[in-house]
Design an enzyme around this catalytic site. Structure first.
Site, PDB file in Angstrom:
ATOM      1  N   HIS A  82       0.808  -1.215   0.000  1.00 38.50           N
ATOM      2  CA  HIS A  82       0.000   0.000   0.000  1.00 38.50           C
ATOM      3  C   HIS A  82       0.848   1.274   0.000  1.00 38.50           C
ATOM      4  O   HIS A  82       0.401   2.312  -0.520  1.00 38.50           O
ATOM      5  CB  HIS A  82      -0.943  -0.002   1.203  1.00 38.50           C
ATOM      6  CG  HIS A  82      -2.050  -1.002   1.081  1.00 38.50           C
ATOM      7  ND1 HIS A  82      -3.173  -0.771   0.312  1.00 38.50           N
ATOM      8  CD2 HIS A  82      -2.190  -2.255   1.597  1.00 38.50           C
ATOM      9  CE1 HIS A  82      -3.978  -1.828   0.373  1.00 38.50           C
ATOM     10  NE2 HIS A  82      -3.403  -2.741   1.146  1.00 38.50           N
ATOM     11  N   ASP A 101       0.331   4.283  -2.612  1.00 35.65           N
ATOM     12  CA  ASP A 101       0.178   5.715  -2.326  1.00 35.65           C
ATOM     13  C   ASP A 101       1.062   6.552  -3.234  1.00 35.65           C
ATOM     14  O   ASP A 101       0.654   7.623  -3.715  1.00 35.65           O
ATOM     15  CB  ASP A 101       0.518   5.997  -0.863  1.00 35.65           C
ATOM     16  CG  ASP A 101      -0.524   5.458   0.106  1.00 35.65           C
ATOM     17  OD1 ASP A 101      -1.624   5.101  -0.360  1.00 35.65           O
ATOM     18  OD2 ASP A 101      -0.233   5.404   1.320  1.00 35.65           O
ATOM     19  N   GLU A 133      -8.960   4.640  -6.337  1.00 35.91           N
ATOM     20  CA  GLU A 133      -8.033   4.817  -7.453  1.00 35.91           C
ATOM     21  C   GLU A 133      -8.712   5.553  -8.606  1.00 35.91           C
ATOM     22  O   GLU A 133      -8.252   5.509  -9.738  1.00 35.91           O
ATOM     23  CB  GLU A 133      -7.501   3.468  -7.952  1.00 35.91           C
ATOM     24  CG  GLU A 133      -8.517   2.570  -8.616  1.00 35.91           C
ATOM     25  CD  GLU A 133      -9.243   1.642  -7.654  1.00 35.91           C
ATOM     26  OE1 GLU A 133      -9.721   0.604  -8.110  1.00 35.91           O
ATOM     27  OE2 GLU A 133      -9.328   1.964  -6.454  1.00 35.91           O
TER      28      GLU A 133
END
Length: 325
Positions: free
Chosen positions: A214, A218, A245
């Protein structure tokens, strides 16, 4: 005759004695008043606010310790001066305008005053001013209390920014986007000009997170946001992150051809970032884009749904492409 003189002498002594008593009483009252005044001044010196008094000509006649320290003056140096002696012209003019209103109409006021021209360093104060009167009821001056609101205003602006901004990418969030979309369509109805909505989705983003984590995801979101901003040139073009997203671009005053050019620039810009994505057919991070043009009486929800269907078509036909509703 001696008796009369004695009587006058006794009477005179009585008058003098009475006068002495009166002077002593007056002195005691003045001493008590001075003591009370000193106590009041000492109390005001401990107030965490700027307290000051001005006469009917807007000249300072008193200031508590905090005010004197902020101005870098002594009581003697401050006495009889005006706002123009201590503040920049624009700030002094604002202060004088409020002072005149209070002194002229005898009405209290509560205003926010900005000290300084630079927004980054300017100080904001809440200034409450009350007139004071002589025994005949005439306004002879004013009492002012100023409280530093700079930090509170900063926190207010920060909270306002947080309520409209996506914390990760710095783009507008879904709430702000919805507001802008509604306004854009109202403007479009009045101006009869074109409005385009682009919905953009990162291809196989869940697979990217599963593969790289993750934190890396980011980074991708931030890179995509930067690429989208790089694809628009006008300050009126609006870019937002509207989902995990998913992004949106609102192009007010842009026709279909212009919208397609911007969409292609955004798609190519993301691909040029070259962010490795082994689970994607292009081997790098890509996006799919759906375009919808607003009709004259377009409903925001309906326009969004049209763009979403075009986005779905782009993903179904192979991703990393642009489709128009």
């Amino acid at each position: 005759m001696p008796s009369a003189l004695l009587l006058l002498a006794i009477t005179g002594l009585g008058v003098i004695a009475g006068l002495v008593v009166w002077v002593c009483l007056l002195w005691r009252r003045l001493a008590a008043l001075k003591s009370q005044t000193n106590q009041l001044a000492e109390a005001l010196d401990h107030v965490h606010a700027f307290v000051y008094m001005k006469d009917s000509e807007r000249r300072y006649i008193y200031a508590n310790r905090l005010t004197l320290e902020r101005l870098g003056l002594t009581t003697k140096q401050l006495y009889g001066t005006r706002a123009t002696d201590h503040f920049q012209a624009a700030t002094a003019a604002c202060i004088d305008e409020v002072d005149k209103r209070v002194l002229t109409y005898g009405e209290s006021s509560s205003d926010q005053v900005v000290y300084g021209d630079d927004p980054a360093t300017a100080l904001v104060y809440l200034e409450v001013k009350e007139p004071f009167h002589d025994p005949r009821g005439r306004v002879v001056g004013l009492l002012g209390i100023s409280t530093d609101m700079t930090e509170i205003r900063r926190l207010e602006r920060e909270l306002e920014l947080r309520s409209t901004t996506d914390y990760l990418t710095g783009l507008a969030n879904r709430r702000f986007f919805d507001e802008r979309l509604t306004l854009a369509l109202k403007h479009q109805r009045r101006a009869q000009g074109p409005t385009a909505l682009l919905l953009l989705d990162i291809d196989h983003f869940k697979k990217y997170n599963d593969t790289y984590g993750h934190s890396a995801g980011d980074t991708v979101l931030q890179a995509v946001a930067a690429a989208l901003l790089g694809a628009v040139a006008r300050t009126t073009d609006f870019v937002a992150r509207v989902g995990g997203e998913e992004f949106a671009m609102l192009l007010d005053g842009t026709g279909l051809q212009g919208a397609q050019q911007i969409a292609e620039a955004a798609r190519a810009g993301v691909q040029r970032c070259g962010l490795l994505h082994e689970k994607n057919s292009a081997q790098v991070v890509t996006i799919s884009i759906g375009i919808a043009m607003a009709t004259p009486d377009e409903d925001p929800t309906h326009l969004y749904q049209k763009a979403d269907r075009a986005l779905y078509a782009a993903k179904e036909s192979g991703r990393n492409r642009v489709c128009t509703a």
